[in-house]
Design a protein around this motif. Structure first.
Motif, PDB file in Angstrom:
ATOM      1  N   GLY A  87       0.808  -1.222   0.000  1.00  0.00           N
ATOM      2  CA  GLY A  87       0.000   0.000   0.000  1.00  0.00           C
ATOM      3  C   GLY A  87       0.842   1.274   0.000  1.00  0.00           C
ATOM      4  O   GLY A  87       1.689   1.460   0.865  1.00  0.00           O
ATOM      5  N   ILE A  89       1.875   5.280   0.292  1.00  0.00           N
ATOM      6  CA  ILE A  89       1.532   6.428   1.130  1.00  0.00           C
ATOM      7  C   ILE A  89       2.010   7.682   0.412  1.00  0.00           C
ATOM      8  O   ILE A  89       2.928   7.631  -0.424  1.00  0.00           O
TER       9      ILE A  89
ATOM     10  N   SER B 264       5.858   3.599   8.763  1.00  0.00           N
ATOM     11  CA  SER B 264       4.714   4.432   8.369  1.00  0.00           C
ATOM     12  C   SER B 264       3.435   3.616   8.418  1.00  0.00           C
ATOM     13  O   SER B 264       3.431   2.443   8.045  1.00  0.00           O
ATOM     14  N   VAL B 265       2.358   4.259   8.830  1.00  0.00           N
ATOM     15  CA  VAL B 265       1.035   3.639   8.737  1.00  0.00           C
ATOM     16  C   VAL B 265       0.653   3.569   7.263  1.00  0.00           C
ATOM     17  O   VAL B 265       0.677   4.586   6.568  1.00  0.00           O
ATOM     18  N   ILE B 266       0.336   2.365   6.785  1.00  0.00           N
ATOM     19  CA  ILE B 266      -0.015   2.219   5.360  1.00  0.00           C
ATOM     20  C   ILE B 266      -1.433   1.698   5.145  1.00  0.00           C
ATOM     21  O   ILE B 266      -1.878   1.604   4.002  1.00  0.00           O
ATOM     22  N   LEU B 276      -2.078  -1.357   9.411  1.00  0.00           N
ATOM     23  CA  LEU B 276      -0.833  -1.932   8.887  1.00  0.00           C
ATOM     24  C   LEU B 276       0.249  -0.869   8.888  1.00  0.00           C
ATOM     25  O   LEU B 276      -0.017   0.309   8.654  1.00  0.00           O
ATOM     26  N   ILE B 335      -3.049   7.658   7.518  1.00  0.00           N
ATOM     27  CA  ILE B 335      -2.139   6.999   6.569  1.00  0.00           C
ATOM     28  C   ILE B 335      -0.917   7.896   6.375  1.00  0.00           C
ATOM     29  O   ILE B 335      -1.039   9.095   6.115  1.00  0.00           O
ATOM     30  N   GLY B 336       0.243   7.322   6.532  1.00  0.00           N
ATOM     31  CA  GLY B 336       1.483   8.095   6.413  1.00  0.00           C
ATOM     32  C   GLY B 336       2.054   8.516   7.749  1.00  0.00           C
ATOM     33  O   GLY B 336       3.211   8.927   7.820  1.00  0.00           O
TER      34      GLY B 336
END
Lengths: 379, 379
Positions: A87, A89, B264-266, B276, B335-336
């Motif tokens: 995924g 970002i 990073s949050v994806i 994730l 996200i990010g």
């Protein structure tokens, strides 16, 4: 200079049997060609340009990668249709654009509306993107969960309506196929995977949104799927090498494991029927996925074992503890003797090394080093 | 150019907090100096010349390594008393000799009579060796098992009688200290370790064989030992960084973990209260040693978590699954967003990276990258 054999290598070292590799590649390629499905191999396992080129023979050169470092490496190696399958970002779009400006069709993945909007915004500056929408076909990792597929059309419209964005299609990965151990069980997961991704594609098309690529695939589902209807490409990865996990779930045979670690015997401990090798947690990884179906596999089994049931049952950083069902034949395994250890999970084991020492079991039983392939690690 | 912060780094990346590192190094150094014991840090954890130099401050520069690649790297960095702490085999003596001819006192280890004879034979060609005899003080890895110490005098005599061989002493590693979780439990293992290694040294001396160095040590026993009598040097390793495993067994406090992975949050998956991150099996390792005492640690916990009990509970190759006891605050973790993950086992996690991005929590809470240290991987 004399030919180098695996007995000459500093240990631990990563060994790749080219004869087995070629059979694995040919079997998968022919299976998918006969089903009318393109192969987009996931090169996160091999991470090697040489192996990537062999893997796409007979297909059109499309590949999958798992890191931006891989994307750059394979782009440098001449690949120009690359799916970055994790995924995306917003902060990584700059690196994507950098490769796309070089003429590489680096494609990205999202399942998130805010990210779709960020991609659309970035495309307004004149740069283009090619995007897949990720679907969760039951594995419970990433993707819009099937059957609800919440937000699918919202995300698709944001991407479809921007001139600079190519909505390439939909993709899924049936990771839960790794937890089945019969052909029927894997085939059932494959059908879930197919149903989810084809349904997502149809939902887009019914809304008037093109969905040219319908992308699925894991090694187990690619091997055991009984129906590819509606799928246009498959993305298996570990099939290039196979490993003990794939063997135990029935996705390959015992003779299909192309990868091994060669280690040296460094200690004898007859009072506990064990010996030590110089391949431990770093050389083998601590991945024990194959233990789900075969607890005695430990961290890897010994290839061509001189005693029954020899496996690395425990690891510290640089020490592997080898035990066996039978008494260990120390006389046949003196200090310094070489053993080859089959990997529990090939993708994770290989990541500890910067190169493959290539042998060929069809030439001389796999003793001589016939080539060296590099690989890309890190991010 | 603006100062780089951890928010600017490509993720995943390895972060080292210099303030915590310095406190960890100082605490261990002072503890051993006050006990009159020399520190021979095991640099298999740090694998970094910069950190090695800081670790030996106040001591005489002796170090321990776990691979020949480390031995060469630290020799290039100016270290000249290096113990290669994994059982030597005859085919590696050439590499040892190569470094010793450069003036580096690279010392080796054996617990095997045939290897001792091979070392003695090699020394007859004019090259010299410095050898430790390894003792198993109860961990059941390598070494002559205590209390029997079978063959100790035979091995010692072979080494002692050859002019080119320096029998440096005896060494042990109480790996079983990692399975204790109270100061008393660890202190009891430390006393076993001490008793075994001091007894071995005495046995040599009683036979008229000098044994100048009596070497022991793991981080837990170095921290909790109550008596160092007879020990001349300790070889802790992971104390330089510490990790969740060391915290749970009580070898360090919660604020003493200097290493983390920034990810990073994806992906957001509220239907299963998960998200994730882009740090999976390769970025965190699949080492789950800390789960022996805290199952909910998973593959690492989130530093400064915005929700209670946040941890990476599952990994695929490049995906980490983050869950929590509380509902995840997705709004605080878009996200990010960046999170820092504390390692389950620092030695194995660090091995996935080629560099440390150094921050300093005493300067600005650890946001700015103040330095970059390299490290040596592979063999």
């Amino acid at each position: 200079m004399a030919t180098q054999t695996i007995d000459d290598l500093p240990t631990p070292a990563l060994i790749l049997d080219r004869a087995i590799l070629r059979r694995n590649l040919k079997r998968m390629s022919e299976r998918l060609l006969s089903a009318g499905v393109m192969l987009r191999p996931h090169l996160k396992t091999a991470k090697s340009v040489e192996i990537g080129r062999m893997a796409v023979e007979g297909h059109d050169g499309r590949i999958t990668v798992s890191t931006l470092a891989e994307a750059r490496y394979f782009a440098d190696g001449g690949f120009n249709d690359i799916l970055y399958g994790v995924g995306i970002i917003p902060s990584k779009l700059g690196a994507v654009t950098e490769l796309r400006r070089r003429g590489v069709n680096l494609r990205i993945v999202t399942d998130n509306l805010s990210v779709a909007k960020a991609i659309a915004a970035a495309a307004k500056d004149g740069d283009t993107f090619s995007v897949f929408i990720e679907i969760d076909s039951g594995g419970g990792r990433a993707g819009l969960p099937f059957p609800a597929l919440p937000g699918l059309l919202d995300i698709a419209r944001v991407l479809h309506e921007v001139p600079g964005v190519d909505l390439a299609g939909v993709m899924t990965h049936a990771g839960h196929s790794y937890h089945q151990s019969t052909p029927d069980g894997i085939a059932a997961v494959a059908e879930q995977e197919r149903l989810a991704i084809v349904t997502a594609a149809e939902k887009l098309r019914e809304a008037g949104i093109p969905c040219p690529i319908v992308s699925a695939g894991s090694t187990p589902t690619a091997v055991h799927s009984r129906d590819f209807t509606g799928i246009t490409e498959m993305r298996p990865g570990v099939y290039v090498f196979n490993d003990l996990d794939q063997e135990y779930i029935g996705a390959c045979g015992a003779g299909d494991i192309a990868l091994s670690v060669v280690a040296s015997v460094i200690g004898h401990y007859p009072h506990r029927n064990q010996l030590l090798v110089d391949a431990g947690a770093l050389a083998l990884s601590k991945d024990i996925s194959a233990q789900e179906f075969q607890p005695k596999v430990g961290y890897g089994t010994i290839a061509d074992p001189p005693a029954a049931g020899m496996a690395v049952i425990e690891c510290s950083q640089e020490h592997g503890f080898v035990a066996a069902d039978d008494p260990l034949p120390y006389g046949n395994l003196p200090i310094g003797a070489r053993v080859r250890i089959l990997p529990n999970h090939a993708c994770i084991t290989a990541a500890a090394y910067d190169r493959y020492y290539v042998v060929d079991s069809d030439l001389d039983g796999g003793r001589s080093v016939v080539d060296v392939y590099d690989r890309i690690n890190g991010w």
